[in-house]
Design a protein around this motif. Structure first.
Motif, PDB file in Angstrom:
ATOM      1  N   VAL A  63       0.834  -1.210   0.000  1.00  0.00           N
ATOM      2  CA  VAL A  63       0.000   0.000   0.000  1.00  0.00           C
ATOM      3  C   VAL A  63       0.867   1.258   0.000  1.00  0.00           C
ATOM      4  CG1 VAL A  63      -1.668   1.351   1.346  1.00  0.00           C
ATOM      5  CG2 VAL A  63      -2.085  -1.073   0.932  1.00  0.00           C
ATOM      6  N   PRO A  64       1.837   1.391   0.908  1.00  0.00           N
ATOM      7  CA  PRO A  64       2.687   2.596   0.857  1.00  0.00           C
ATOM      8  C   PRO A  64       3.519   2.691  -0.431  1.00  0.00           C
ATOM      9  CG  PRO A  64       2.971   1.474   2.946  1.00  0.00           C
ATOM     10  CD  PRO A  64       2.136   0.590   2.084  1.00  0.00           C
ATOM     11  N   LEU A  65       3.969   1.551  -0.931  1.00  0.00           N
ATOM     12  CA  LEU A  65       4.750   1.575  -2.169  1.00  0.00           C
ATOM     13  C   LEU A  65       3.915   2.145  -3.309  1.00  0.00           C
ATOM     14  CD1 LEU A  65       7.131   0.771  -4.021  1.00  0.00           C
ATOM     15  CD2 LEU A  65       6.039  -1.456  -4.237  1.00  0.00           C
ATOM     16  N   LEU A  66       2.719   1.629  -3.496  1.00  0.00           N
ATOM     17  CA  LEU A  66       1.863   2.111  -4.571  1.00  0.00           C
ATOM     18  C   LEU A  66       1.449   3.564  -4.347  1.00  0.00           C
ATOM     19  CD1 LEU A  66      -0.275  -1.100  -5.120  1.00  0.00           C
ATOM     20  CD2 LEU A  66       1.645  -0.264  -6.495  1.00  0.00           C
ATOM     21  N   GLU A  67       1.234   3.924  -3.097  1.00  0.00           N
ATOM     22  CA  GLU A  67       0.883   5.310  -2.772  1.00  0.00           C
ATOM     23  C   GLU A  67       2.037   6.251  -3.135  1.00  0.00           C
ATOM     24  OE1 GLU A  67      -1.827   8.150  -1.313  1.00  0.00           O
ATOM     25  OE2 GLU A  67      -2.166   6.023  -1.629  1.00  0.00           O
ATOM     26  N   MET A  68       3.259   5.880  -2.794  1.00  0.00           N
ATOM     27  CA  MET A  68       4.420   6.725  -3.104  1.00  0.00           C
ATOM     28  C   MET A  68       4.629   6.826  -4.616  1.00  0.00           C
ATOM     29  SD  MET A  68       7.188   5.998  -0.096  1.00  0.00           S
ATOM     30  CE  MET A  68       6.935   4.257   0.130  1.00  0.00           C
ATOM     31  N   LEU A  69       4.430   5.722  -5.329  1.00  0.00           N
ATOM     32  CA  LEU A  69       4.589   5.761  -6.781  1.00  0.00           C
ATOM     33  C   LEU A  69       3.526   6.653  -7.417  1.00  0.00           C
ATOM     34  CD1 LEU A  69       5.438   2.025  -7.570  1.00  0.00           C
ATOM     35  CD2 LEU A  69       6.994   3.990  -7.617  1.00  0.00           C
ATOM     36  N   SER A  70       2.314   6.613  -6.899  1.00  0.00           N
ATOM     37  CA  SER A  70       1.245   7.441  -7.473  1.00  0.00           C
ATOM     38  C   SER A  70       1.447   8.918  -7.158  1.00  0.00           C
ATOM     39  CB  SER A  70      -0.124   6.982  -6.975  1.00  0.00           C
ATOM     40  OG  SER A  70      -0.318   7.314  -5.623  1.00  0.00           O
ATOM     41  N   ARG A  71       2.192   9.221  -6.094  1.00  0.00           N
ATOM     42  CA  ARG A  71       2.442  10.623  -5.702  1.00  0.00           C
ATOM     43  C   ARG A  71       3.696  11.206  -6.344  1.00  0.00           C
ATOM     44  NH1 ARG A  71       1.365  10.525   0.824  1.00  0.00           N
ATOM     45  NH2 ARG A  71      -0.812   9.899   0.694  1.00  0.00           N
ATOM     46  N   ARG A  72       4.351  10.456  -7.162  1.00  0.00           N
ATOM     47  CA  ARG A  72       5.607  10.955  -7.725  1.00  0.00           C
ATOM     48  C   ARG A  72       5.364  12.267  -8.454  1.00  0.00           C
ATOM     49  NH1 ARG A  72       8.678   9.007 -12.695  1.00  0.00           N
ATOM     50  NH2 ARG A  72       7.165   9.372 -14.315  1.00  0.00           N
ATOM     51  N   PRO A  73       6.257  13.231  -8.259  1.00  0.00           N
ATOM     52  CA  PRO A  73       6.050  14.569  -8.806  1.00  0.00           C
ATOM     53  C   PRO A  73       5.993  14.599 -10.333  1.00  0.00           C
ATOM     54  CG  PRO A  73       7.977  14.520  -7.370  1.00  0.00           C
ATOM     55  CD  PRO A  73       7.453  13.141  -7.473  1.00  0.00           C
ATOM     56  N   ASN A  74       6.795  13.794 -10.975  1.00  0.00           N
ATOM     57  CA  ASN A  74       6.869  13.802 -12.428  1.00  0.00           C
ATOM     58  C   ASN A  74       5.765  12.895 -12.978  1.00  0.00           C
ATOM     59  OD1 ASN A  74       7.536  13.838 -15.080  1.00  0.00           O
ATOM     60  ND2 ASN A  74       9.598  13.037 -14.829  1.00  0.00           N
ATOM     61  N   LYS A  75       4.720  13.476 -13.526  1.00  0.00           N
ATOM     62  CA  LYS A  75       3.575  12.702 -14.009  1.00  0.00           C
ATOM     63  C   LYS A  75       3.760  12.173 -15.424  1.00  0.00           C
ATOM     64  CE  LYS A  75       1.007  12.949 -10.392  1.00  0.00           C
ATOM     65  NZ  LYS A  75       0.656  11.809  -9.620  1.00  0.00           N
ATOM     66  N   SER A  76       4.919  12.434 -16.040  1.00  0.00           N
ATOM     67  CA  SER A  76       5.149  11.915 -17.379  1.00  0.00           C
ATOM     68  C   SER A  76       5.361  10.402 -17.311  1.00  0.00           C
ATOM     69  CB  SER A  76       6.368  12.595 -18.007  1.00  0.00           C
ATOM     70  OG  SER A  76       7.526  12.304 -17.263  1.00  0.00           O
ATOM     71  N   PRO A  77       5.187   9.712 -18.419  1.00  0.00           N
ATOM     72  CA  PRO A  77       5.381   8.251 -18.405  1.00  0.00           C
ATOM     73  C   PRO A  77       6.789   7.871 -17.956  1.00  0.00           C
ATOM     74  CG  PRO A  77       4.399   8.975 -20.471  1.00  0.00           C
ATOM     75  CD  PRO A  77       4.802  10.211 -19.720  1.00  0.00           C
ATOM     76  N   TRP A  78       6.889   6.708 -17.362  1.00  0.00           N
ATOM     77  CA  TRP A  78       8.192   6.200 -16.924  1.00  0.00           C
ATOM     78  C   TRP A  78       9.093   5.995 -18.141  1.00  0.00           C
ATOM     79  CZ3 TRP A  78       9.356   5.635 -11.831  1.00  0.00           C
ATOM     80  CH2 TRP A  78       8.291   5.642 -10.925  1.00  0.00           C
TER      81      TRP A  78
END
Length: 100
Positions: A63-78
């Motif tokens: 849950v925290p891992l997915l939450e942190m990934l979704s909050r990443r500042p750069n919203k462009s594709p990986w």
């Protein structure tokens, strides 16, 4: 330790997306290991947890891992050179559980 609702996480709170996913898979209350670990992980702390099988350890770190990934500042594709997370699992059964 009492069991709390997922919405009781305040610092920082979970996003509505995370709350909807957790609820949709049938988890209404956090287990003690989840209630203890998730706020620390969301605050970028290192956590070591030892608990019996079925205590919710896997969800406590996913849950925290997915939450942190979704909050990443750069919203462009990986990009191909970016790594969101590396998960190391000691057993095949746990690997399948995490993957699902």
């Amino acid at each position: 330790m009492s069991r709390n609702k997922w919405t009781s996480l305040e610092k920082p709170p979970l996003s509505m997306l995370a709350l909807d996913v957790v609820e949709s898979i049938g988890f209404e209350l956090m287990t003690p290991v989840q209630a203890a670990a998730i706020p620390l992980l969301l605050s970028s702390k290192d956590v070591f947890a030892e608990a019996v099988t079925g205590s919710g350890k896997t969800l406590a770190f996913l849950v925290p891992l997915l939450e942190m990934l979704s909050r990443r500042p750069n919203k462009s594709p990986w990009t191909p050179k970016e790594i969101g997370a590396i998960i190391i699992s000691p057993k095949r059964k746990l690997t399948l559980q995490i993957s699902e």
